[in-house]
Design an enzyme around this catalytic site. Sequence first.
Site, short mmCIF file in Angstrom:
data_model
loop_
_atom_site.label_atom_id
_atom_site.label_comp_id
_atom_site.label_asym_id
_atom_site.label_seq_id
_atom_site.Cartn_x
_atom_site.Cartn_y
_atom_site.Cartn_z
N HIS A 62 1.19 -3.39 11.75
CA HIS A 62 1.53 -3.46 10.24
C HIS A 62 0.55 -4.07 10.20
O HIS A 62 0.16 -6.03 10.32
CB HIS A 62 2.99 -4.08 10.58
CG HIS A 62 3.50 -4.55 8.72
ND1 HIS A 62 4.41 -4.28 8.28
CD2 HIS A 62 2.72 -4.78 7.42
CE1 HIS A 62 4.33 -4.67 6.74
NE2 HIS A 62 3.79 -4.70 6.40
N HIS A 64 -3.09 -5.51 6.73
CA HIS A 64 -3.18 -5.92 5.66
C HIS A 64 -4.82 -5.70 5.98
O HIS A 64 -4.99 -7.16 5.99
CB HIS A 64 -2.78 -6.34 4.88
CG HIS A 64 -0.85 -6.21 4.47
ND1 HIS A 64 -0.32 -5.18 4.05
CD2 HIS A 64 -0.22 -6.74 5.23
CE1 HIS A 64 0.31 -5.24 4.21
NE2 HIS A 64 0.90 -6.28 4.73
N LEU A 65 -5.90 -5.16 6.04
CA LEU A 65 -7.16 -4.55 5.32
C LEU A 65 -7.56 -5.36 4.56
O LEU A 65 -8.73 -5.68 4.36
CB LEU A 65 -8.07 -3.27 6.54
CG LEU A 65 -7.00 -3.61 7.70
CD1 LEU A 65 -7.59 -1.59 8.13
CD2 LEU A 65 -7.30 -4.70 9.05
N ARG A 66 -6.60 -5.30 3.61
CA ARG A 66 -7.02 -5.24 1.87
C ARG A 66 -8.04 -4.47 1.24
O ARG A 66 -8.48 -5.05 -0.20
CB ARG A 66 -7.95 -6.74 1.89
CG ARG A 66 -7.12 -8.38 2.42
CD ARG A 66 -5.52 -7.70 1.70
NE ARG A 66 -4.70 -9.21 1.69
CZ ARG A 66 -3.35 -8.79 1.92
NH1 ARG A 66 -2.53 -8.06 0.87
NH2 ARG A 66 -2.65 -10.31 2.07
N ASP A 154 5.31 -0.05 1.91
CA ASP A 154 4.92 -1.42 2.09
C ASP A 154 5.77 -2.79 1.30
O ASP A 154 7.02 -2.42 1.32
CB ASP A 154 2.93 -1.69 1.79
CG ASP A 154 3.14 -3.11 2.47
OD1 ASP A 154 3.30 -3.13 3.79
OD2 ASP A 154 2.42 -4.30 1.39
N HIS A 181 10.26 -1.76 3.77
CA HIS A 181 10.64 -3.28 4.16
C HIS A 181 11.83 -3.27 3.51
O HIS A 181 11.87 -2.88 2.35
CB HIS A 181 9.27 -3.83 3.19
CG HIS A 181 9.26 -5.38 3.34
ND1 HIS A 181 8.59 -6.38 2.44
CD2 HIS A 181 10.58 -6.19 2.32
CE1 HIS A 181 8.57 -7.61 1.51
NE2 HIS A 181 10.75 -7.02 2.09
N ASN A 286 6.67 -13.09 2.70
CA ASN A 286 7.82 -12.19 2.13
C ASN A 286 7.38 -11.09 3.11
O ASN A 286 6.79 -9.65 3.33
CB ASN A 286 7.61 -11.46 1.39
CG ASN A 286 8.70 -10.58 0.19
OD1 ASN A 286 9.83 -11.00 0.44
ND2 ASN A 286 8.09 -9.83 -0.72
N ASP A 313 1.72 -8.08 10.70
CA ASP A 313 2.38 -8.59 9.00
C ASP A 313 0.82 -9.25 8.41
O ASP A 313 0.48 -9.84 7.59
CB ASP A 313 3.02 -8.35 8.30
CG ASP A 313 3.48 -8.66 7.02
OD1 ASP A 313 2.27 -8.10 6.43
OD2 ASP A 313 4.32 -9.48 6.44
N HIS A 317 -5.02 -14.03 2.89
CA HIS A 317 -5.73 -14.25 1.34
C HIS A 317 -6.55 -15.64 1.29
O HIS A 317 -7.73 -16.36 2.03
CB HIS A 317 -4.14 -14.89 0.42
CG HIS A 317 -3.40 -13.74 0.61
ND1 HIS A 317 -3.39 -12.95 -0.32
CD2 HIS A 317 -1.96 -13.74 1.20
CE1 HIS A 317 -2.13 -12.55 0.30
NE2 HIS A 317 -1.28 -12.59 0.38
#
Lengths: 441, 331
Positions: A62, A64-66, A154, A181, A286, A313, A317
Amino acid sequence: MSEALLVRGGRVIDPSSGMDDQFDVLLRNGAVEAIAPSIEPAGARLIDARGCIVTPGFVDLHTHLREPGFEHKGTIASETRAALRGGFTTVCAMPNTEPPPDSATTVEALMERIAQDAAVRVLPIGCVTRGRSGRALAELGELAAAGCIALSDDGNPVADGRLMRNALHHAAALDLPLSEHCDDPALSAGGAMNEGRVSERLGLPGQPVAAEVAAIARNIALCEETGARLHIAHITTARGLSLVADAKARGMRVTCEVTPSHLFLTEDAVFGNGPASFYDTNAKVNPPLRTAADRAALLQGLNEGTIDAIATDHAPHAVQDKLCEFDQAAFGISCIETALSTVVSLALRGELDLVRAIAALTIGPVRAFSIDRRIPGAGTLAVGRAADVTLFDPAARWQVAPDTLVSKGKNTPLLGRELPGRVRAVIVRGELAYSEETVHA
Amino acid sequence: MLEIKEQPTTTAGPEPAAPIGWRSKDLLDTDTLSLAEIEAIMETAEAMREVRARPVGKVATLRGVTVATLFYEQSTRTRASFEVAAKALGADVVNLTASGSSVEKGESLVDTVRTLEAIGTSVIVMRHRSSGAPYLAAANSGASIINGGDGTHAHPTQALLDLFTMRRHCGSLQGKKVVIVGDVLHSRVARSNIWTLLASGARVVLCGPPTLLPRALSMSGEPGECEVTTGFDEAIGGADVVMALRIQKERQESGLIPSLREYIRGYQLNAARLQRANPGALVMHPGPMNEGIEIAPDVAHGLASVIEEQVTNGVAVRMAVLYLIATGRTA
């Protein structure tokens, strides 16, 4: 032909085979050539692993590579380098990108970028529904053929139960796990943190425990009817976990993961370090950080094997996404570089069994998503199989700070903390992809 | 007792030293106030009340200090009260609202506050719809932040003026029963009152419909505990103070209560219910009132009501807070 590497003198832990002893590990041509108490270098480059633990490379279900779409938060290049620093050799990329990987075209474009930029192995997760909108199924067979390792919308739970049931039927036929999720959006709508003592004190809208529990119960019921492989993403509640334990006991194909953040922190993290730092947006995630009782249940679930995987996860940001009002701030914690350290901390405190934790970073996630079908030997150290290896020094401590993190995301509530457990070297496909003061010619 | 001399507005008088016990740059909530700080505010407010009673009602203590009111939410009484308070201390006041300002152009709160600081504002009174917004401002600005109400979190000057008003009538609050009735869950007024009342030794009862009550609000490690109940008729028995909270129509629209009619049936503060309270019990409301909903008009304007006095005391208490914070900066 890559040069041969000899990892020497470390404590080798491979939970898949029960190995836990001092061994030398010889890697050549992208595969493990030998594991033995003492191996002569014979021209191989030496990696001094004395004082270190040597494990199969970590696998994250899990991440997030964005990229594409949110390159200001992170890129395939930046976040796979962060993964490497965290000891991960394989990451599964979540599909909350723009565009999302909901067709062969978008998956193929993503795979091209991965081939160019990624520092570790990346396996894409495809969308369940078109545009992650929750309205119509994506062409799941096409996504499987394009190389998706699993399916997920996701952060957008599939709210419509009938649609979810159809998705699970298709996923079962394709033998693809569906990572969900689990959240009832009607119950959690507007919630910025766990509903309870802290949210009421801070006047923040909360997400009740029942939102997760109700969704897990529904999805397990649908899993039972469809025979699909349901993977519960980032489980956070004691009651939800007991539903998973019950489903597993009944022989269902349900797996689950927990994040290092939920193992290590509680809702109190939103208080920061005291009144001057109340409303720490770096602790906004979240599903939310829960209570001490929930955290204890998650640790127990991991120690007992109910939880299959520790998945990060990892959610980088940009500064402006977090330097704002709490209810406006983005959800997510940048934690792929601190995951191991939190695990080591918990092991040092006696809250977590280190070998169980390593299993949940290696063979556990590999089995949950059948990653060994794509990477033979992933999550293990076996002669003739993939040479993905992580070395870490459990005693070495380091300071979590913006300039010690490789990720573009500096958003972690652990900023300022000194943590034990430092990754010394990472080998991907037999190549020394990262090292820190451990290599001798 | 602190003495504040009336000063000519043309020359700056000597600065009175901040009373011992004041140490905070900001006033974000009442939960971090020490008893000494609460006492300092109460004593100073008493002096300010006396200033307000004079024919001119004004001093020049904060001459040269610029106070900004930065309101991201509509407000009449709080904003006007702060403005009157700041001007009564001789401060210059700049009023900003979210609409028609750089906020509408997408400026972040942090940038807005830094801009105000850069133009020489040393105290910013802030109201914001997001809980915790003043904490963000305080952590990112050298200016002193006074929370004028943030989301459903806190409204410290309201709690302080409520405490001031209660103390003027009840003396010590030790052992006094204070019932707060209404939408406690979403009330920043209730939340800030809990801390000052518990610190003062009062017995605090939170009362309202089950969906509008906190369930897990724990005071562990803090003085005392709140009682939480849905039964207003029982709760009001033996009360020394009854504080009715504003009920917002959106609570009905979002399904938290079946109807305002049902709310009135169970929770309106009316004359019949007030009979059950102790003789001489105070009726309070932070305003603005929905008369005929959370409070009956005859009770709102009856003998037991100190609602208007709350508003009057609000100016003195806000003068005290502005004074302590502004002079604390230079001390």
